[in-house]
Structures are given as structure tokens and as C-alpha cells.
Motif scaffolding. Structure first.
Motif, mmCIF file in Angstrom:
data_model
loop_
_atom_site.group_PDB
_atom_site.id
_atom_site.type_symbol
_atom_site.label_atom_id
_atom_site.label_comp_id
_atom_site.label_asym_id
_atom_site.label_seq_id
_atom_site.Cartn_x
_atom_site.Cartn_y
_atom_site.Cartn_z
ATOM 1 N N LEU A 1 0.260 2.522 -4.100
ATOM 2 C CA LEU A 1 -0.846 1.744 -3.556
ATOM 3 C C LEU A 1 -1.329 2.312 -2.227
ATOM 4 N N ALA A 2 -0.393 2.757 -1.400
ATOM 5 C CA ALA A 2 -0.763 3.320 -0.102
ATOM 6 C C ALA A 2 -1.569 4.603 -0.262
ATOM 7 N N ASN A 3 -1.360 5.297 -1.387
ATOM 8 C CA ASN A 3 -2.086 6.532 -1.640
ATOM 9 C C ASN A 3 -3.338 6.314 -2.495
ATOM 10 N N GLY A 4 -3.712 5.037 -2.635
ATOM 11 C CA GLY A 4 -4.960 4.735 -3.306
ATOM 12 C C GLY A 4 -4.919 4.761 -4.809
ATOM 13 N N ASP A 5 -3.728 4.759 -5.401
ATOM 14 C CA ASP A 5 -3.609 4.781 -6.857
ATOM 15 C C ASP A 5 -3.426 3.350 -7.349
#
Length: 237
Positions: free
Chosen positions: A186-190
Motif C-alpha cells: 500500500l505504501a508503494n501505491g499498489d
């Protein structure tokens, strides 16, 4: 962010809360026959330990297996019910990816869990965050050559030392590891696949940082329980 992670795909009934930075509460109980009895009380205790209520949860992640039919459904149905009631997204992660993440290895290895019927659910990894190919179910002797020379993490490896001589811990799934992997994604935008969103594919190859899956069971084979073929039909006279 307060992410609730649950997994019942293995004998471990495991729950954790992650605030986006760290795991703030977790609980695991290894009992292959009591998934339905143990999961909700564990969720309540983990929320209480974190000083949170169900309404504080912003995201849900659930281990989707592979795993045995009945136990696996408990976690997924519970997560979907919570997600519907709270109006928050529910994302799936491969249970083997959670074990791989917990192992923390930075060299090639494999993960194997007990599939019963003298088989294992397994997958190979380039490192703790990169799975190579798709999970499978096989007899240990049939894959011994494929994993020869590799450490093998999980209870499946411990059960069959003749096929997996370099068995490693952890043996059981940890929702804390599953939550940590989900938080990284989630932190990497996935955002990945979730209830109400686009359903992502499950193509092969090496997967960077795992991959979210739809919150649906990854069975890999038919359930052990079958409807009898020749049962006596009783009809009213």
C-alpha cells in the motif's frame, strides 16, 4: 491507517493490526480444528490490545491460501463480512507470500505448507518479497528435485525431511507478517485487487513485493469433503 490482517489457511488462526508503520497488536493460535471458534475472539482481543474499535479499521487483508477448504473459508468470509459492515476495502494475499516475508531470506528458497493427503502447497521465491511462478500442490517426492539445495520454510518442510532436508522456520503463518507485506504494498501505491474494484490477473513469473489478489479462496484442488454418490433417498409417502 489501521490495517486488520487475518489468515486461517493453515492450522494457525492468526490476527494482527498494523498502523502503517508497525504492527501494534497480534495474536496467533495453532489449532487446525477450531478456526471458526477462535478467529472472532482473537480479533476482539487484538483490537482491545491496540486500544481500537472495529470502526477504526481502514483496510483489511486476508490470506487466501492455498489451504484446506473449510479453514480457509473462515478467514475469507470473516474478512468480507467485516469489510461490508465497515465499508472498507478487503484485499487478498497468498498465504505462502506471508510465510516467505516472515522468513526474511534474501537468497532463493521455497515455502511448503501441509496440504494433507501426503501433499504440500508450495512455491519458490527469489527472496522474501519475490515469488517465482504460481503456488502448486504436489507430493513432496515429486518436487524434491525442483527445490534441491534450497532452504524450505514452513510446516510442510518439517513434515517431510527426506524431501526437504534444509527445513527452516517459521513453521506457521503470521498475520503480523501478512500485515507488514500489505503495508509495504500500500505504501508503494499498489492498491491491487479488492472487493468492489478491478480483479487483477494471476500471471506467472517473478512478483515484486508479492501481489494483492481478489479475496477469494485459492484452493488448487477439490475439497476433501464430498457429497456421497450412492446415498439412500427418502421421500414422503
Amino acid at each position: 491507517m489501521l490495517l486488520l490482517a487475518v489468515d486461517t489457511a493453515t492450522p494457525a488462526v492468526t490476527v494482527a493490526l498494523h498502523d502503517g508503520t508497525r504492527v501494534v497488536a497480534e495474536e496467533s493460535d495453532v489449532d487446525a480444528r477450531r478456526h471458526g471458534e477462535l478467529l472472532l475472539p482473537a480479533v476482539d482481543r487484538v483490537l482491545a490490545a491496540a486500544g481500537a474499535g472495529s470502526g477504526d479499521v481502514t483496510d483489511l487483508v486476508v490470506g487466501v491460501g492455498p489451504g484446506p477448504y473449510t479453514g480457509l473459508r473462515v478467514g475469507i468470509v470473516t474478512a468480507l463480512t467485516f469489510g461490508s459492515a465497515l465499508g472498507v476495502p478487503v484485499r487478498g494475499l497468498c498465504t505462502l507470500d506471508g510465510l516467505a516475508y516472515a522468513a526474511g531470506l534474501d537468497t532463493p528458497f521455497a515455502v511448503a505448507t501441509d496440504a494433507r493427503r501426503k501433499e504440500v502447497y508450495w512455491a519458490r521465491y527469489a527472496d522474501a518479497r519475490h515469488r517465482v511462478g504460481e503456488p502448486a500442490v504436489d507430493r513432496p517426492a515429486d518436487i524434491a528435485e525442483a527445490v534441491a539445495g534450497l532452504p524450505v520454510v514452513g510446516a510442510g518442510a518439517a513434515l517431510y525431511p527426506e524431501a526437504f532436508p534444509d527445513a527452516r522456520e517459521p513453521l506457521h503463518q503470521s498475520a503480523a507478517a501478512l500485515a507488514g507485506l500489505a503495508a509495504e504494498l500500500l505504501a508503494n501505491g499498489d492498491g491491487g485487487s479488492e472487493v468492489g474494484g478491478e480483479v487483477g490477473g494471476e500471471g506467472g513469473g517473478s512478483r515484486a513485493r508479492g501481489a494483492f489478489l481478489p479475496p477469494r479462496p485459492l484452493y488448487l484442488r477439490r475439497p476433501d469433503a464430498q457429497v456421497p454418490k450412492n446415498y439412500k433417498v427418502v421421500t414422503p409417502t
